[in-house]
Design an enzyme around this catalytic site. Structure first.
Site, PDB file in Angstrom:
ATOM      1  N   SER A  37     -88.875 -16.400  64.328  1.00  0.00           N
ATOM      2  CA  SER A  37     -90.093 -17.114  63.938  1.00  0.00           C
ATOM      3  C   SER A  37     -90.162 -17.543  62.480  1.00  0.00           C
ATOM      4  O   SER A  37     -90.729 -18.592  62.171  1.00  0.00           O
ATOM      5  CB  SER A  37     -91.333 -16.278  64.269  1.00  0.00           C
ATOM      6  N   ASP A 234    -100.425 -10.887  58.338  1.00  0.00           N
ATOM      7  CA  ASP A 234     -99.789 -10.121  59.407  1.00  0.00           C
ATOM      8  C   ASP A 234     -98.632  -9.264  58.898  1.00  0.00           C
ATOM      9  O   ASP A 234     -98.056  -8.471  59.650  1.00  0.00           O
ATOM     10  CB  ASP A 234     -99.312 -11.039  60.535  1.00  0.00           C
ATOM     11  N   HIS A 237     -94.796 -12.593  58.699  1.00  0.00           N
ATOM     12  CA  HIS A 237     -94.370 -13.977  58.491  1.00  0.00           C
ATOM     13  C   HIS A 237     -94.598 -14.431  57.052  1.00  0.00           C
ATOM     14  O   HIS A 237     -95.597 -14.069  56.434  1.00  0.00           O
ATOM     15  CB  HIS A 237     -95.112 -14.909  59.451  1.00  0.00           C
TER      16      HIS A 237
END
Length: 279
Positions: A37, A234, A237
């Site tokens: 990601s 979070d 990321h």
């Protein structure tokens, strides 16, 4: 100056409805973007992408992207929007990387980006013969059919391998085999690779994976360390500014492989020098 303007006009004219004509495609210097990601891009994403595109990531008629339909189109953020079609993607390192490459190497005619990253994936899912590997290879081989050449693999993955000790301890051998298989299947045994050492992870074994990444000593491999770059709330990321900085760091590492305009410079093994952090 007039010749440069005419060339840019030619690039713009050669683009109709986002699809790029063959005379432009043939000049491409191609880079594969793979991993999970943080390579696919989550900068600016909460439940939706905020739509903010930093100046370093803005569109450039000399930067193309291979779409999910295997067509070359003018690149724009988010680069992985049709590759991770079920996820919300945002800013990743790819456009900042490409703009930096063109700024430092204006003699390169066109940069072609081949997005292949998929969030949440373990290194074992990238093994030769499995779905993600086959998808990446299919896209990589399609990218050169109309001309151009693959100049490097950009790789940012490993967060999912920090969950359990077995995966973390096996990461180094699995990664080495992955790089070897990519080079073999692309028939490019010295293909330059720029990998990212983790800034974060899902589980407790981040340092075990980082040690494997930083200790990788393959020829023509550069390792850019993302540790210390800003994370989103979070804590997994990279933020948009961090993605921009990472893309530029990866470009600077890759530029050490490329010849100067006056003479070819042989690439060197091992990782890039520690990057300077923004003040």
């Amino acid at each position: 100056m007039p010749s440069i303007l005419l060339w840019l006009l030619g690039v713009i004219i050669a683009t109709e409805g986002g699809v790029v004509r063959p005379q432009v495609e043939a000049q491409k210097t191609i880079f594969i973007l793979a991993g999970q990601s943080n390579m696919a891009g989550r900068g600016g994403v909460a439940n939706v992408w905020d739509g903010v595109v930093p100046v370093q990531c803005r569109e450039n008629p000399s930067i193309l992207r291979l779409s999910a339909g295997l067509e070359w189109v003018e690149a724009k953020e988010p680069l992985h929007r049709d590759i991770e079609a079920t996820e919300t993607t945002g800013i990743g390192p790819g456009m900042a990387f490409a703009n930096r490459i063109l700024k430092k190497k204006p003699e390169l005619a066109v940069v072609g980006l081949v997005p292949c990253a998929v969030g949440g994936t373990n290194i074992s899912e990238w093994e030769r013969g499995r779905k993600l590997y086959n998808h990446m290879m299919r896209r990589a081989k399609a990218s050169v059919r109309s001309g151009g050449s693959i100049s490097a693999l950009l790789w940012y993955q490993g967060e999912s391998d920090t969950i359990n000790l077995t995966d973390a301890q096996a990461y180094g051998s699995r990664l080495r085999k992955f790089f070897s298989d990519v080079r073999a299947d692309l028939q490019s045994p010295l293909l330059p690779i720029v990998q990212v050492a983790l800034a974060s992870g899902i589980g407790p074994y981040v340092e075990t994976v980082r040690e494997a990444q930083l200790g990788m000593d393959l020829l023509n491999l550069r390792t850019v360390d993302a540790k210390g770059l800003a994370l989103k709330s979070d804590e997994l990321h990279l933020s948009t500014p961090a993605q921009v900085h990472l893309g530029q760091m990866m470009a600077d590492a890759l530029l050490r492989f490329l010849p100067t305009p006056s003479h070819a410079q042989a690439p060197h093994p091992n990782q890039a020098p520690p990057p300077q952090r923004p003040s």
